[in-house]
Scaffold this active site. Structure first.
Site, PDB file in Angstrom:
ATOM      1  N   GLU A  42      38.514  97.380 132.246  1.00  0.00           N
ATOM      2  CA  GLU A  42      39.666  96.561 131.890  1.00  0.00           C
ATOM      3  C   GLU A  42      40.886  97.314 132.411  1.00  0.00           C
ATOM      4  O   GLU A  42      41.060  98.490 132.093  1.00  0.00           O
ATOM      5  CB  GLU A  42      39.716  96.429 130.360  1.00  0.00           C
ATOM      6  CG  GLU A  42      40.679  95.383 129.893  1.00  0.00           C
ATOM      7  CD  GLU A  42      40.728  95.286 128.365  1.00  0.00           C
ATOM      8  OE1 GLU A  42      41.753  94.843 127.867  1.00  0.00           O
ATOM      9  OE2 GLU A  42      39.743  95.658 127.694  1.00  0.00           O
ATOM     10  N   ARG A 269      27.503 106.073 124.977  1.00  0.00           N
ATOM     11  CA  ARG A 269      28.680 106.506 125.705  1.00  0.00           C
ATOM     12  C   ARG A 269      28.757 108.031 125.714  1.00  0.00           C
ATOM     13  O   ARG A 269      28.129 108.703 124.921  1.00  0.00           O
ATOM     14  CB  ARG A 269      29.944 105.894 125.108  1.00  0.00           C
ATOM     15  CG  ARG A 269      30.258 106.336 123.704  1.00  0.00           C
ATOM     16  CD  ARG A 269      31.266 105.415 123.034  1.00  0.00           C
ATOM     17  NE  ARG A 269      32.545 105.405 123.712  1.00  0.00           N
ATOM     18  CZ  ARG A 269      33.102 104.304 124.258  1.00  0.00           C
ATOM     19  NH1 ARG A 269      32.485 103.158 124.199  1.00  0.00           N
ATOM     20  NH2 ARG A 269      34.267 104.362 124.822  1.00  0.00           N
ATOM     21  N   LYS A 279      41.372 105.264 124.761  1.00  0.00           N
ATOM     22  CA  LYS A 279      42.564 104.955 125.558  1.00  0.00           C
ATOM     23  C   LYS A 279      43.818 105.077 124.709  1.00  0.00           C
ATOM     24  O   LYS A 279      44.847 105.539 125.176  1.00  0.00           O
ATOM     25  CB  LYS A 279      42.471 103.521 126.091  1.00  0.00           C
ATOM     26  CG  LYS A 279      41.609 103.396 127.327  1.00  0.00           C
ATOM     27  CD  LYS A 279      41.520 101.938 127.750  1.00  0.00           C
ATOM     28  CE  LYS A 279      40.451 101.761 128.812  1.00  0.00           C
ATOM     29  NZ  LYS A 279      40.081 100.359 129.000  1.00  0.00           N
TER      30      LYS A 279
HETATM   31  P1  ATP Z   1      38.430  99.525 125.660  1.00  0.00           P
HETATM   32  O1  ATP Z   1      38.299  99.977 124.274  1.00  0.00           O
HETATM   33  O2  ATP Z   1      39.837  99.311 126.094  1.00  0.00           O
HETATM   34  O3  ATP Z   1      37.490  98.434 126.073  1.00  0.00           O
HETATM   35  P2  ATP Z   1      36.766 101.194 127.285  1.00  0.00           P
HETATM   36  O4  ATP Z   1      36.753 102.665 127.292  1.00  0.00           O
HETATM   37  O5  ATP Z   1      35.559 100.456 126.874  1.00  0.00           O
HETATM   38  O6  ATP Z   1      38.020 100.817 126.451  1.00  0.00           O
HETATM   39  P3  ATP Z   1      36.684  99.660 129.721  1.00  0.00           P
HETATM   40  O7  ATP Z   1      37.685  99.565 130.797  1.00  0.00           O
HETATM   41  O8  ATP Z   1      36.309  98.429 129.004  1.00  0.00           O
HETATM   42  O9  ATP Z   1      37.229 100.752 128.715  1.00  0.00           O
HETATM   43  O10 ATP Z   1      35.403 100.388 130.267  1.00  0.00           O
HETATM   44  C1  ATP Z   1      34.760 100.056 131.467  1.00  0.00           C
HETATM   45  C2  ATP Z   1      33.323 100.445 131.385  1.00  0.00           C
HETATM   46  O11 ATP Z   1      33.189 101.849 131.150  1.00  0.00           O
HETATM   47  C3  ATP Z   1      32.624  99.727 130.255  1.00  0.00           C
HETATM   48  O12 ATP Z   1      31.381  99.246 130.739  1.00  0.00           O
HETATM   49  C4  ATP Z   1      32.432 100.794 129.224  1.00  0.00           C
HETATM   50  O13 ATP Z   1      31.296 100.563 128.455  1.00  0.00           O
HETATM   51  C5  ATP Z   1      32.313 102.063 130.053  1.00  0.00           C
HETATM   52  N1  ATP Z   1      32.740 103.224 129.280  1.00  0.00           N
HETATM   53  C6  ATP Z   1      33.914 103.382 128.639  1.00  0.00           C
HETATM   54  N2  ATP Z   1      33.940 104.547 127.975  1.00  0.00           N
HETATM   55  C7  ATP Z   1      32.755 105.157 128.191  1.00  0.00           C
HETATM   56  C8  ATP Z   1      32.166 106.397 127.770  1.00  0.00           C
HETATM   57  N3  ATP Z   1      32.819 107.260 126.982  1.00  0.00           N
HETATM   58  N4  ATP Z   1      30.925 106.683 128.207  1.00  0.00           N
HETATM   59  C9  ATP Z   1      30.275 105.830 129.004  1.00  0.00           C
HETATM   60  N5  ATP Z   1      30.753 104.658 129.431  1.00  0.00           N
HETATM   61  C10 ATP Z   1      31.984 104.309 129.035  1.00  0.00           C
HETATM   62 MG    MG Z   2      35.692  98.059 126.994  1.00  0.00          MG
END
Ligand code: ATP
Ligand code: MG
Length: 568
Positions: A42, A269, A279
């Site tokens: 995102e 994660r 974030k």
């Molecule tokens: P938000 O809470 O804003 O959704 P987010 O960290 O999930 O934050 P995204 O931009 O939606 O951010 O993440 C993009 C991809 O990265 C998603 O598929 C998410 O699952 C993955 N991702 C985010 N944080 C992690 C993490 N700590 N470990 C592994 N994958 C992650």
């Molecule tokens: Mg997300």
């Protein structure tokens, strides 16, 4: 949360993890003809090392199985998204070593099709317009132990729903007046299935579609459909979406048929010690000025890691070491540092730099004379060759490498003792010059043994210590930034306010380090091993007039031994 490395359905290490195993078996069985994954950020923040895990998994798995991975901007939430983030994400993914070719997609490019599919849902009676307020919808939803209640608008007929939904799109209603909801089951034990919202009215400028839309689809509706539109086979996401999978399957099942039919797979994660990854918290660190910006070298962001000098290959190596599992784990930050050291040890040229300078005068060396000493650029890589380092009568050495009253097993320079100057001569300390007023040591004095020039037979003579040095006349002055962990505890997110846990000593600026002259032309991003000190990278703030180096990581093993020796 357990603290282990990649434990779970399939342990890290040899053999594919459970996601790779499943994709490979779907391919082998003919369930899918080709593997297609996506990385779906995102654009509301900068990527961090947790995203790197997802990037390595999605792009890595696709490449290993001869498939492809899309870069999808999940930009359905206009109020929080900015073009700046799109650019930063593209740069970071590319920098990590992955290529999405022409497969760059935006959920917002599908707004028309998503809308048409929502109309199809309404036509089949699978969605309806609800006019309860957000608070009422929440109250009607029920709890984990109580079923939800049906909205009084749930029974609206298809024609009325079509009309209202069209007028929602046309901008006839204020924000929040209506929503489009799926008609699933208000009594479902899974709250995600209690008639989730699919569309909301939101007057907000979108970075790509401008003001064309005043209704925006929800993640749980848009995400599965974007997967389906793009032909994604394996939609890999983190564990918190496990409970959303029935909704994912519902959306996919209501529309379609799809070839291929996407399936969601969840993995744990990445959580890393001594840092935060949310974030919101990262943004707070930047906004409140606890760090210099998104790419502050102490940040776990990709931009921070890059600026600090962590090579992309090290981040990929780290991601493959931690593996992929279904069990949440807290990974030790030192594992990332290990991968960084491994990579830089192979690739970073060596150089000599003195961070806390102390003058050493070689009394026996002629004034004004310069000898060029041959130094090895990288003992791990003979092809890196050698360079010449000027040796003169006045040198800089580390303050730590001299002790007037040495502790036991101090093998560096002390009065009367011998030490080897790296790539130069064996010298013997003859005394010190002190400030008569303060007693502070102004310079250390020594004589050199001319027979022991590096490379000569006599040079093999045994002395206990070797120290590094820089010729004072040739030294390049530099600022060196020494970084430590940003937080004091392993799990800053668990302490009351994570800001209280900030490490006040996470940055030390050394204004007047002395570098060997070969470092003068180094460019931002160049990495070096400063002998005996660690790995350092030229910071983007660096100029020819004032070089700035960031410490990427120390040579921890060396220091551990040194400290041990000093204690012992
Ligand atoms: P938000 O809470 O804003 O959704 P987010 O960290 O999930 O934050 P995204 O931009 O939606 O951010 O993440 C993009 C991809 O990265 C998603 O598929 C998410 O699952 C993955 N991702 C985010 N944080 C992690 C993490 N700590 N470990 C592994 N994958 C992650
Ligand atoms: Mg997300």
């Amino acid at each position: 949360m357990s603290r282990e490395e990649g434990s779970g359905e399939r342990p890290a290490g040899p053999g594919p993890d459970f996601v790779r195993a499943r994709a490979a078996s779907d391919l082998a069985s003919g369930k899918v003809r080709a593997v297609r994954t996506r990385f779906p950020p995102e654009p509301n923040g900068h990527l961090h090392v947790g995203h790197a895990k997802s990037i390595c998994l999605n792009f890595g798995l696709a490449a290993e199985l001869g498939g492809a991975c899309n870069l999808r901007f999940d930009d359905t939430n206009p109020s929080k998204e900015e073009v700046e983030y799109v650019e930063s994400i593209r740069r970071d993914v590319r920098w990590l070593g992955f290529d999405w070719g022409d497969r760059e997609f935006y959920a917002s490019d599908r707004f028309e099709r998503l809308y048409e599919d929502a109309v199809r849902l309404v036509r089949k009676g699978a969605a309806y317009v609800d006019s309860l307020s957000a608070d009422e919808i929440r109250a009607y939803r029920g709890t984990l132990t109580e079923p939800g209640r049906e909205s009084p608008h749930r029974g609206r007929g298809v024609e009325e729903n079509l009309d209202l939904f069209a007028r929602m799109r046309a901008g006839e209603f204020p924000d929040g007046a209506h929503v489009l909801r799926a008609r699933i089951d208000m009594a479902s034990p899974n709250i995600n299935l209690r008639d989730p919202t699919l569309y909301r009215i939101l007057r907000s400028h979108h970075h790509r579609t401008g003001d064309a839309w005043c209704i925006y689809p929800m993640y749980d509706y848009a995400h599965p459909l974007c997967d389906a539109y793009e032909g994604i086979t394996h939609s890999i996401c983190t564990l918190e979406f496990e409970d959303h999978r029935p909704l994912y399957d519902w959306v996919i099942g209501q529309l379609g048929p799809w070839e291929p039919r996407p399936e969601q797979i969840e993995f744990a994660r990445l959580n890393l010690t001594y840092t935060v990854m949310s974030k919101r918290k990262l943004l707070q660190l930047v906004r409140d000025g606890h760090v210099s910006g998104w790419d502050d070298p102490r940040m776990p962001t990709i931009g921070g890691l890059r600026r600090r000098g962590c090579p992309p290959a090290a981040i990929r190596d780290f991601c493959s070491r931690i593996g992929v599992s279904k069990k949440d784990a807290l990974i030790d930050a030192s594992l990332l540092e290990f991968s960084v050291r491994e990579e830089l040890n192979r690739t970073a040229p060596r150089a000599m730099a003195v961070i806390r300078p102390l003058k050493l005068v070689v009394e026996s060396f002629p004034e004004g004379a310069v000898e060029e000493m041959e130094a090895v650029n990288n003992p791990e890589d003979p092809s890196a060759g050698t360079r010449r380092v000027p040796f003169t009568r006045e040198l800089w050495i580390e303050q730590d490498d001299f002790r007037e009253d040495p502790p036991k097993k101090f093998f560096r320079l002390t009065p009367g003792a011998e030490v080897r100057l790296r790539y130069a001569y064996i010298v013997k300390c003859t005394g010190v010059t002190k400030d008569p007023a303060t007693g502070e040591i102004l310079e250390v004095r020594c004589t050199h043994d001319p027979e022991t020039r590096s490379g000569s037979p006599q040079a093999a003579r045994k002395v206990k210590g070797t120290i590094h040095w820089v010729s004072a006349a040739h030294a390049v002055g530099a600022e060196v930034r020494l970084y430590d962990r940003l937080f004091r505890s392993e799990r800053p997110e668990e302490s009351g306010s994570f800001l209280d846990d900030l490490n006040p000593l996470s940055l030390e600026v050394v204004p007047d380090a002395k570098l060997e002259p070969s470092l003068a032309g180094a460019k931002p991003g160049d990495s070096f091993q400063f002998e005996r000190l660690g790995y350092f990278c030229v910071d983007p703030d660096s100029t020819d007039a004032r070089p700035v180096f960031d410490r990427t990581v120390g040579l921890r093993d060396t220091w551990a031994k040194v400290e041990q020796a000093q204690k012992g």
